[in-house]
Design an enzyme around this catalytic site. Sequence first.
Site, mmCIF file in Angstrom:
data_model
loop_
_atom_site.group_PDB
_atom_site.id
_atom_site.type_symbol
_atom_site.label_atom_id
_atom_site.label_comp_id
_atom_site.label_asym_id
_atom_site.label_seq_id
_atom_site.Cartn_x
_atom_site.Cartn_y
_atom_site.Cartn_z
ATOM 1 C CE LYS A 1 -4.011 -2.350 2.671
ATOM 2 N NZ LYS A 1 -3.623 -2.797 3.473
ATOM 3 C CG ASP B 1 2.327 -1.662 13.393
ATOM 4 O OD1 ASP B 1 2.640 -1.012 13.274
ATOM 5 O OD2 ASP B 1 1.945 -2.866 12.949
ATOM 6 C CB VAL C 1 -15.018 -2.467 13.823
ATOM 7 C CG1 VAL C 1 -16.735 -2.723 14.441
ATOM 8 C CG2 VAL C 1 -14.856 -3.067 11.990
ATOM 9 N N GLY C 2 -14.532 0.275 14.464
ATOM 10 C CA GLY C 2 -14.912 1.268 15.306
ATOM 11 C C GLY C 2 -14.835 2.660 14.931
#
Length: 398
Positions: free
Chosen positions: A14, A148, A332-333
């Site tokens: 990406k 991360d 989703v959040g």
Amino acid sequence: MKVLVLNCGSSSIKYKLFDMDSKEVIAQGGIEKIGLKDSFLKLTLPNGEKKILEKDIPEHTVGVEFILNTLVSPEYGAIQSLEEINAVGHRMVHGGERFSKSVLLTKEVLEAFAACNDLAPLHNPANLKGVDAITAILPNVPQIGVFDTAFHQTMPEHAYLYAIPYELYKKYGVRRYGFHGTSHRYVSQRVCEYLGIKPEGLKLITCHIGNGGSIAAIKDGKCIDTSMGLTPLEGLMMGTRSGDIDAGAVTFIMDKEGLTTTGISNLLNKKSGVAGMMNGSSDMRDLEAAVAKGDPQAILTEQMYFYRIKKYIGAYAAALGGVDVILFTGGVGENQATCRAGVCEGLEFLGVKLDPEKNKVRGEEAIISTDDSRVKVVVIPTDEELLIASDTMAILDK
């Protein structure tokens, strides 16, 4: 000043190209199915239109080259020449204990990062392929690594160690590292700007809920605990991951099913979670639709999913000695009101009061608690790429 951000997965890349003077994204897209016959590049044009360019992409260097050629192409390009790219920022998955902040990628740094490959055998080698590809094509452009795991390196020893023989930690680095750190760091900084408050003294719980999910307990702007562990398998119930499971259940299943370590890893990482309960579908939108139709299995799955998040919020409120802000982010959040409502239901004892009308928000920054709620509940869309680009700029400015 233009910064290219790359996120190289095992079979995907990406990218986003930022103009850092305006903090705007001037090009973005992604390559999927690297090494397979039907590989392609999907890009978003400045007008929002999406294009798919098919090409045989056997490995990452060919993929990066394809992305760079597209960035300067007369038809889809965003820049005139590759010389306009001032730096490249990479999402690096597992920095182990060595990296607690973003760094310039030197030979020594890359060797130390490669030494963590055991801890993330799918992701780290793919991250390195992206770095190698840029080195080959743009040898003079500085590259920055943003890890991360870095944000969670402030966890105290009592929070990150497992209660197993201590020598396994000393020999192999078996401990809790946590993931989604770049997302948790971005939203924890952004929420302070949004609410006009300082991180000092703030007790914050950030919930990154997407196909993968993790929660972090943040005190004074520093992470003191997070739900993922040595690998991203620990913690919440996720799209295809089991989350927390009794280790005894793992060996029991291995015996009964005759599974190897690879087999059990595949079962827990790719066939469990929502997918395990819902016959293979891990899409939360499908689950929500099935719940609306009254499907009892879907209702049970959703209850399990919300319950695990709620339980971690309760645990982290205890670890923090209270909570001031609960924050939702991730696919989703940010977008699913039913998830936020289901998680917050029953948290009234903590001082959480959700406003049903405000909670209808999708993908926007918003306070979704009532005005008299003791705990503020907030939605902040994550922007990991912007943070990677900002870190890249900050390191170059030094």
